[in-house]
Write a protein that holds these residues in place. Structure first.
Motif, mmCIF file in Angstrom:
data_model
loop_
_atom_site.group_PDB
_atom_site.id
_atom_site.type_symbol
_atom_site.label_atom_id
_atom_site.label_comp_id
_atom_site.label_asym_id
_atom_site.label_seq_id
_atom_site.Cartn_x
_atom_site.Cartn_y
_atom_site.Cartn_z
ATOM 1 N N ARG A 1 7.175 5.786 -12.949
ATOM 2 C CA ARG A 1 6.517 6.851 -12.304
ATOM 3 C C ARG A 1 6.899 7.868 -11.265
ATOM 4 N NH1 ARG A 1 0.364 3.576 -12.305
ATOM 5 N NH2 ARG A 1 0.942 2.700 -14.524
ATOM 6 N N LEU A 2 7.432 7.245 -10.375
ATOM 7 C CA LEU A 2 7.825 8.066 -9.174
ATOM 8 C C LEU A 2 9.334 7.994 -8.860
ATOM 9 C CD1 LEU A 2 5.008 6.358 -6.782
ATOM 10 C CD2 LEU A 2 5.141 8.579 -7.855
ATOM 11 N N ASN A 3 10.126 7.287 -9.288
ATOM 12 C CA ASN A 3 11.683 7.056 -8.759
ATOM 13 C C ASN A 3 12.645 6.117 -9.806
ATOM 14 O OD1 ASN A 3 14.127 7.032 -7.449
ATOM 15 N ND2 ASN A 3 13.068 5.811 -5.631
ATOM 16 N N LYS A 4 12.802 6.808 -10.724
ATOM 17 C CA LYS A 4 13.752 6.245 -11.674
ATOM 18 C C LYS A 4 15.114 5.659 -11.258
ATOM 19 C CE LYS A 4 15.707 10.734 -13.540
ATOM 20 N NZ LYS A 4 16.847 10.497 -13.195
ATOM 21 N N ASP A 5 15.335 6.405 -10.126
ATOM 22 C CA ASP A 5 16.698 6.005 -9.603
ATOM 23 C C ASP A 5 16.611 4.659 -8.582
ATOM 24 O OD1 ASP A 5 18.033 8.227 -10.704
ATOM 25 O OD2 ASP A 5 17.368 9.460 -8.947
ATOM 26 N N LEU A 6 15.422 4.201 -8.453
ATOM 27 C CA LEU A 6 15.383 3.085 -7.541
ATOM 28 C C LEU A 6 15.761 1.626 -8.163
ATOM 29 C CD1 LEU A 6 13.963 1.956 -5.089
ATOM 30 C CD2 LEU A 6 11.941 1.216 -6.199
ATOM 31 N N LYS A 7 16.744 0.958 -7.269
ATOM 32 C CA LYS A 7 17.249 -0.426 -8.043
ATOM 33 C C LYS A 7 16.829 -1.521 -6.949
ATOM 34 C CE LYS A 7 21.205 1.883 -10.181
ATOM 35 N NZ LYS A 7 20.810 3.246 -10.031
ATOM 36 N N VAL A 8 17.003 -2.714 -7.751
ATOM 37 C CA VAL A 8 16.637 -3.850 -6.671
ATOM 38 C C VAL A 8 18.122 -4.198 -6.406
ATOM 39 C CG1 VAL A 8 15.928 -6.361 -6.408
ATOM 40 C CG2 VAL A 8 14.829 -4.876 -7.911
ATOM 41 N N GLY B 1 0.658 -1.181 -0.045
ATOM 42 C CA GLY B 1 -0.054 -0.143 -0.102
ATOM 43 C C GLY B 1 0.726 1.308 -0.050
ATOM 44 N N LEU B 2 0.404 2.079 0.467
ATOM 45 C CA LEU B 2 0.791 3.760 0.193
ATOM 46 C C LEU B 2 2.173 3.893 1.328
ATOM 47 C CD1 LEU B 2 0.830 6.503 -0.666
ATOM 48 C CD2 LEU B 2 -0.840 6.894 1.209
ATOM 49 N N LEU B 3 2.224 3.100 2.313
ATOM 50 C CA LEU B 3 3.297 3.156 3.270
ATOM 51 C C LEU B 3 4.547 2.613 2.459
ATOM 52 C CD1 LEU B 3 1.615 2.112 6.746
ATOM 53 C CD2 LEU B 3 2.214 4.412 5.975
ATOM 54 N N THR B 4 4.308 1.393 1.834
ATOM 55 C CA THR B 4 5.329 0.717 1.097
ATOM 56 C C THR B 4 5.845 1.723 0.022
ATOM 57 O OG1 THR B 4 4.833 -1.228 1.769
ATOM 58 C CG2 THR B 4 6.029 -1.348 -0.056
ATOM 59 N N ILE B 5 4.745 2.282 -0.701
ATOM 60 C CA ILE B 5 5.103 3.148 -2.002
ATOM 61 C C ILE B 5 6.060 4.360 -1.573
ATOM 62 C CG2 ILE B 5 4.206 4.648 -3.784
ATOM 63 C CD1 ILE B 5 3.813 1.502 -4.054
ATOM 64 N N ASN B 6 5.546 4.905 -0.251
ATOM 65 C CA ASN B 6 6.419 5.990 0.181
ATOM 66 C C ASN B 6 7.821 5.533 0.213
ATOM 67 O OD1 ASN B 6 5.601 8.794 1.804
ATOM 68 N ND2 ASN B 6 3.958 7.792 1.034
ATOM 69 N N ALA B 7 7.986 4.165 1.080
ATOM 70 C CA ALA B 7 9.374 3.673 1.330
ATOM 71 C C ALA B 7 10.196 3.552 0.136
ATOM 72 C CB ALA B 7 9.264 2.654 2.003
ATOM 73 N N PHE B 8 9.368 3.031 -0.826
ATOM 74 C CA PHE B 8 10.188 2.821 -2.252
ATOM 75 C C PHE B 8 10.264 4.192 -3.130
ATOM 76 C CE2 PHE B 8 8.175 -1.596 -3.111
ATOM 77 C CZ PHE B 8 8.820 -2.184 -2.242
ATOM 78 N N THR B 9 9.570 5.291 -2.930
ATOM 79 C CA THR B 9 9.794 6.317 -3.669
ATOM 80 C C THR B 9 11.067 7.248 -3.058
ATOM 81 O OG1 THR B 9 7.625 6.598 -4.015
ATOM 82 C CG2 THR B 9 8.864 8.536 -4.233
ATOM 83 N N ALA C 1 8.640 -1.811 -10.284
ATOM 84 C CA ALA C 1 8.770 -1.417 -11.952
ATOM 85 C C ALA C 1 7.792 -0.032 -12.100
ATOM 86 C CB ALA C 1 8.291 -2.534 -12.755
ATOM 87 N N LYS C 2 6.684 0.068 -11.545
ATOM 88 C CA LYS C 2 5.784 0.930 -11.698
ATOM 89 C C LYS C 2 6.564 2.226 -10.960
ATOM 90 C CE LYS C 2 1.395 -1.282 -12.409
ATOM 91 N NZ LYS C 2 0.049 -1.963 -11.744
#
Length: 251
Positions: free
Chosen positions: A168-175, A128-136, A163-164
Motif C-alpha cells: 500500500r505504501l512502499n513497493k520498493d521496501l525489502k527485508v 504504530g505510526l512511527l514504525t510505519i513512517n520508518a518503513f515507508t 507486507a502491507k
C-alpha cells in the motif's frame, strides 16, 4: 543516493539501538556518509550519543516545526543524528488526522538522501505510526534477533505489517537481512536457535553474529560507540564485520 535502513523488532532488548549506533559508526569509519534517525520516544539512541533535550528533534520535524537541516546534528564530519525526545510519544495521536501521515518522514528524508550513503533508522518497539513512517521511508528493513527460543515468534506480525506497507505504501521496501545478537557459542540453546533461524531465513541471515559482550552495554554510559570505547572488544570486531557485510550487500 542513500540506502535507507530501518532496524526494527517490536520485541524490546534485542539490540536495535546498539546496532544503529555501532553499525553507523563502523560504516562511517569505512568512509561512508551516515545519518542516524532516532524514531523511538525513549531516545536511547540520542542519549547513547550524548544528545539530551535537543532543541530540534525528529518530533519537531514530523510536526512541521523545523526543516530537516535544522533537525540534523553533526556528530563528526559526515556523521549526523536526528535526535528524539519524549514528546515524540504523543506524535501518533497528534498526527492521526494528518493527510498522508505515513509519508511525513519519507518526504523529509528525500531532501537529504543525496548527501548520504546510509540512513539508519532506530525504530521503536511497536508497530504504530512511527514504525510505519520508518518503513515507508526505507529501502530495507533489518531485524536483530536474540539467539533465544522465542526469538522468531514475534516476527510474524512484523512481517505482516511489512507486507502491507509493501502493498500500500512502499513497493520498493525489502527485508534486507537478519542478524543475531547477544550470542554465546558456549550455550547449546544459542547454537540450536541459530540453526533454526538459518533454516527460517536462509540467505537473509547475515554470517556475522554479534557476540554477548559487556563492552557493548558499557559504551552508552560513556555516550560513545564501541569503537571509541573499546576498539579491541568482541563487540567492535563483530560490528565491523557486520558493516562489511552490509556494504557488500548494499554498496
Amino acid at each position: 543516493m542513500a540506502q535507507v535502513i530501518s532496524i526494527s523488532n517490536h520485541k524490546g532488548g534485542v539490540g536495535k539501538t546498539t546496532s544503529v549506533v555501532n553499525l553507523g559508526a563502523a560504516l562511517h569509519q569505512m568512509g561512508k556518509r551516515v545519518l542516524m534517525v532516532d524514531m523511538d520516544p525513549q531516545a536511547n539512541l540520542s542519549q547513547s550519543l550524548g544528545v539530551f533535550e535537543p532543541e530540534k528533534s525528529v518530533y519537531s520535524l514530523l510536526r512541521g516545526f523545523c526543516n530537516i537541516d535544522e533537525a540534523m546534528q553533526e556528530l563528526e564530519l559526515d556523521l549526523y543524528l536526528i535526535p528524539s525526545e519524549l514528546d515524540l510519544s504523543g506524535a501518533e495521536l497528534e498526527l492521526s488526522m494528518e493527510a498522508g501521515r505515513e509519508f511525513i518522514l519519507k518526504d523529509h528524508l528525500e531532501q537529504v538522501k543525496e548527501k548520504f550513503d546510509y540512513i539508519l533508522i532506530d525504530c521503536p518497539p511497536s508497530l504504530g505510526l512511527l514504525t510505519i513512517n520508518a518503513f515507508t521511508a526505507s529501502t530495507q528493513v533489518f531485524f536483530p534477533l536474540q539467539a533465544q527460543f522465542l526469538a522468531t515468534q514475534g516476527l510474524v506480525k512484523l512481517q505482516e505489517v511489512i507486507a502491507k506497507v509493501q502493498q500500500r505504501l512502499n513497493k520498493d521496501l525489502k527485508v534486507g537481512g537478519v542478524f543475531i545478537t547477544q550470542f554465546d557459542k558456549r550455550k547449546i540453546l544459542n547454537r540450536n536457535v541459530r540453526e533454526a533461524i538459518q533454516k527460517h531465513f536462509g540467505d537473509a541471515l547475515f554470517n556475522t553474529v554479534i557476540r554477548d559482550n559487556v563492552a557493548l552495554a558499557e559504551a552508552p554510559s560513556k555516550q560513545t560507540n564501541i569503537f571509541r570505547y573499546n576498539s579491541k572488544s568482541n563487540g567492535a570486531l563483530d560490528y565491523w564485520e557486520l558493516a562489511n557485510e552490509v556494504a557488500q550487500r548494499l554498496p
